[in-house]
Every structure is written in structure tokens, then in C-alpha cells.
Enzyme design. Structure first.
Site: not given
Ligand code: FAD
Ligand code: DHB
Length: 389
Positions: A72, A200, A292, A296, A384
Site C-alpha cells: 500500500h 481510518y 491498535p 504498531k 505510520y
Molecule cells: P504475542 O503475539 O501475544 O505472543 C506471545 C505468546 O506467548 C503467545 O503465543 C502466548 O500464548 C505465549 N505465552 C503467554 N504466556 C505464556 C507462558 N506463561 N508460557 C509460555 N508461553 C506463553 N496489533 C495491531 O497492530 N493491530 C491489530 O489489529 C491488533 N489486534 C490485536 C488483537 C488482540 C486480541 C491482541 C491481544 C493484540 C492485537 N494486536 C494488534 C497487537 C499485536 O497482535 C501484538 O502487538 C503482537 O502479537 C505482539 O507479538 P508478541 O510476540 O510480542 O506477543
Molecule cells: C488492522 C489493524 C490495525 O490495528 C490497523 O491499524 C490497521 C489494520 C487490521 O487488522 O487489518
């Protein structure tokens, strides 16, 4: 069992760290509380910064991303029905790529499995020990049997609710937090997206976002009060509400259908400091949360582990602890800039319960400034598409 780096969590942060260390010849074991299918079933982020794409390329997992990801060159804001496109390509010559977190996770898991590296799924009661000293250990239970991993370092990549941050003595940690009084209700639908790029939308009734996963799969969000439950939102109610919050053309062009996923995500800003405690490091959502709105979360997880991998590679390669000593300060500087941007995007685009007529005019002035000033539009685009790693 013994390894060099024990990684807690197989989300994007843990998997990408594992891959970066693998390439440098540093052995890792990943411990994940959930099953592989559960991790792959979570629908989360969708937008990759250019730097994240470049990083995934460098680790050799970019093939499917380039084949299927949608590049994009801009994004649209819609304020009370008025639309404006920010053209990243013209403004700063950068782009973003729409490619789901699920796909990033799958690509990294496949690469790890292909290399025959160890990931222990459904590891229960994970606990961290002796990380203040030279020889940390991680214990866990698998199929009812307790195991121990001796390691040089522990990487806490286990998300906001994980065990790693919770294992740090409370007086060693300072946290900063803002909880927003609303969430995002998101749906996934197998219908073509309403537009070629993300929209947005700010509206008095609340924020809305039109996003996508592919040319045939759309992702839409509407702001809802924190107290709402997903069962209160039929598909019909969702579509009606989304239509009200976007401009007439977008409302008319929406292709609706049955949702294949529907969930509410709370919005929070959170940072823990510092991010290193002896031989334990925090990265990704274990260290910080962003609302979200700026897309980021996943990207910050990637930039954290890029820095952590560099520091660990320096440690093993040059026997220098300069990188690991500087890890926390280095990543926090970028984290706070992403926190600022995500908070600002959230502030201007959402309707807060206490937004008064003055506040509404200020939000409108932000939009008018952004669309009339190249400097302001460049600043938005630079943040962004992602600040330098
Ligand atoms: P995570 O993806 O959370 O991975 C952590 C892992 O650790 C998981 O697999 C979990 O099961 C595991 N874990 C937890 N506790 C333990 C334990 N005690 N022992 C072993 N393993 C464990 N960001 C956006 O930019 N846009 C979005 O639309 C968006 N939607 C989201 C929706 C939800 C419901 C959530 C929770 C987050 C969302 N985010 C979004 C944020 C984005 O997904 C996260 O920033 C990203 O997943 C971060 O990656 P991570 O690997 O740090 O953590
Ligand atoms: C999506 C999620 C976001 O938080 C965002 O800023 C843009 C796109 C998505 O899930 O597609």
C-alpha cells in the site's frame, strides 16, 4: 536440557528472535503455553512497516509475503464523511504491506520446523529462575512431567499476560499505563474489501476502520464501549453501524456477508521499564502495549527482537556485553515514539465519553492541518510506515 537462549512465547516476537539467532548459529528453545493451532487461529494485526518487511526478507521468510502481501502506497482518513488520502510514496517514498500476523507467524513456524529446531507447545506452568545470576533456568510441565532448561539467557516474548514480566521483582520495574474506555469490535469476512487502501474513519458515533487481508477477504472494525460484549453484536448490527460512520460512497460500496471471526480487543497504552534484568530480556507485548490505531504492535515486536538479536550476536561473537547492556535504553527510545504516535492517532480518531464540543473542534483541526500541510502529512507518513529500526 541445555540451550543458549530460552525463548518464552511463540508469537511474532519469539519466533522472529529464534530465526534471527538461528541464522547467527545461536541455539534456542521456544516454550509456548498454547498449541500451534491455537496460536495460528488468533486474528490480530494486519499492517507491516517497510522495515519489518525488510527484516523478514533478511531472515529468508519473505517469499510468501511478497507473493501474497498487498503493498500500500497510502492510507485514507475520513472525518465526518470528508476523505483525504495520504500518499506515502509521494510524501516520503515509503510503503506498508498488508499481510496478516497469522501468516507471518505461520511462515516463521514453518521455517523453524524446517530447520528442525525445538519448540515446545502446550508447555504448562512455565517459571523463570536465577536470571539475576550467570546461569538462569526455565522450568515447565509437559504432559504432567516437570522439565528444566539450563540456558545463558531468557527472552521474555510471552505477551502482555505472560510470566516473564511477572517474574521480575516489582520494585525493579516501573510501568506506565493508559487504559481507554473503549475497544475495537472486529470482523473478518470473505468478501472483497471496500477500497484498495485502508480507511481510518472518525465519526461522532465512534471510530471505524476498513481494512483487509487479501483481495477477497476484508477486516473491519468499529469502536465500541469497553462494557460491550461480542454477543450483543449481530453481523447486521455491525454493518449498519459501520455504514453510519463512513462516507456515503464507502457505505454504498460495502460488500457485506457473514462474519467468519468476530471479537472485541481492548485498547491500552503500556510500557515497562527497564527491559533487562540480569540475563532476562523483555520484548514485544511482554514489554509494551499500544492501542491498535497506529498498527504498531506487531512492528514494535519486530524492532525489539532485531535489537535483541544484534545484542546477543555481539555477546557470543565478540564476547562483549555492550549490546546487552544497551538493549533496554536503545529499544525504549523507539518504543516511546511508537507509543506517542499510537496514542495520538487514537486521540484524534476516536470519540471519548468526555469529548466536548471544544475537543471535537480540536480533532477536526488536526485533520484539517494534516490535509493542508505537507510537513504534517510527512510526519504522519513517516510514523505510520515506521521510524528507522
Ligand atoms: P504475542 O503475539 O501475544 O505472543 C506471545 C505468546 O506467548 C503467545 O503465543 C502466548 O500464548 C505465549 N505465552 C503467554 N504466556 C505464556 C507462558 N506463561 N508460557 C509460555 N508461553 C506463553 N496489533 C495491531 O497492530 N493491530 C491489530 O489489529 C491488533 N489486534 C490485536 C488483537 C488482540 C486480541 C491482541 C491481544 C493484540 C492485537 N494486536 C494488534 C497487537 C499485536 O497482535 C501484538 O502487538 C503482537 O502479537 C505482539 O507479538 P508478541 O510476540 O510480542 O506477543
Ligand atoms: C488492522 C489493524 C490495525 O490495528 C490497523 O491499524 C490497521 C489494520 C487490521 O487488522 O487489518
Amino acid at each position: 536440557m541445555r540451550t543458549k537462549v530460552a525463548i518464552i512465547g511463540s508469537g511474532p516476537a519469539g519466533l522472529l528472535l529464534g530465526r534471527l539467532l538461528e541464522i547467527a548459529g545461536i541455539e534456542t528453545v521456544i516454550l509456548e503455553r498454547r498449541s500451534q493451532d491455537y496460536v495460528l487461529g488468533r486474528i490480530r494485526a494486519g499492517v507491516l512497516e517497510q522495515g519489518t518487511v525488510e527484516l523478514l526478507d533478511r531472515t529468508g521468510v519473505g517469499e510468501k509475503l511478497h507473493a501474497e502481501g498487498l503493498v500500500h502506497e497510502g492510507v485514507e482518513f475520513c472525518f465526518d464523511g470528508d476523505r483525504h488520502r495520504f500518499n506515502f510514496r509521494d510524501l516520503i517514498d515509503r510503503t506498508v504491506t498488508v499481510y496478516g500476523q497469522t501468516e507471518v507467524t505461520r511462515d516463521l513456524m514453518q521455517a523453524r520446523d524446517g530447520s528442525g529446531l525445538t519448540t515446545i507447545y502446550e508447555a504448562e506452568d512455565v517459571s523463570l529462575h536465577d536470571f539475576a545470576e550467570e546461569a538462569p533456568k526455565v522450568r515447565y510441565v509437559k504432559d504432567g512431567v516437570e522439565h528444566q532448561i539450563a540456558c545463558d539467557f531468557i527472552a521474555g516474548c510471552d505477551g502482555y499476560h505472560g510470566v516473564s514480566r511477572a517474574s521480575v521483582p516489582q520494585d525493579a520495574l516501573r510501568t506506565f499505563e493508559r487504559v481507554y474506555p473503549f475497544g475495537w469490535l472486529g470482523i473478518l469476512v470473505d468478501k472483497p474489501p471496500v477500497a484498495d487502501e485502508l480507511i481510518y474513519a472518525h465519526h461522532e458515533r465512534g471510530f471505524a476502520l476498513c481494512s483487509m487481508r487479501s483481495p477477497t477477504r476484508s477486516r473491519y472494525y468499529v469502536q465500541v464501549p469497553s462494557s460491550d460484549r461480542v454477543e450483543e453484536w449481530s453481523d447486521q448490527r455491525f454493518w449498519d453501524e459501520l455504514r453510519r460512520r463512513v462516507d456515503g460512497e464507502t457505505a454504498d460500496n460495502l460488500v457485506t456477508g457473514p462474519s467468519i471471526e468476530k471479537s472485541i480487543a481492548p485498547l491500552r497504552s503500556f510500557v515497562a521499564e527497564p527491559l533487562r534484568f540480569g540475563r532476562l530480556f523483555l520484548a514485544g507485548d511482554a514489554a509494551h502495549i499500544v492501542p491498535p490505531t497506529g498498527a504498531k504492535g506487531l512492528n514494535l515486536a519486530a524492532s525489539d527482537v532485531a535489537a535483541l538479536a544484534e545484542a546477543l550476536i555481539e555477546f557470543y561473537g565478540e564476547r562483549s556485553s555492550a549490546g546487552i547492556d544497551g538493549y533496554s535504553a536503545r529499544v525504549l527510545s523507539r518504543i516511546w515514539k511508537a507509543e506517542r504516535f499510537s496514542w495520538w492517532m487514537t486521540s484524534i480518531l476516536h470519540t471519548f465519553p468526555d469529548t466536548d464540543p471544544f475537543g471535537r473542534r480540536i480533532q477536526r483541526a488536526e485533520f484539517d492541518y494534516l490535509r493542508s500541510s505537507t510537513a504534517a502529512a510527512r510526519s504522519l507518513s513517516e510514523n505510520y510506515t515506521g521510524l528507522p529500526f
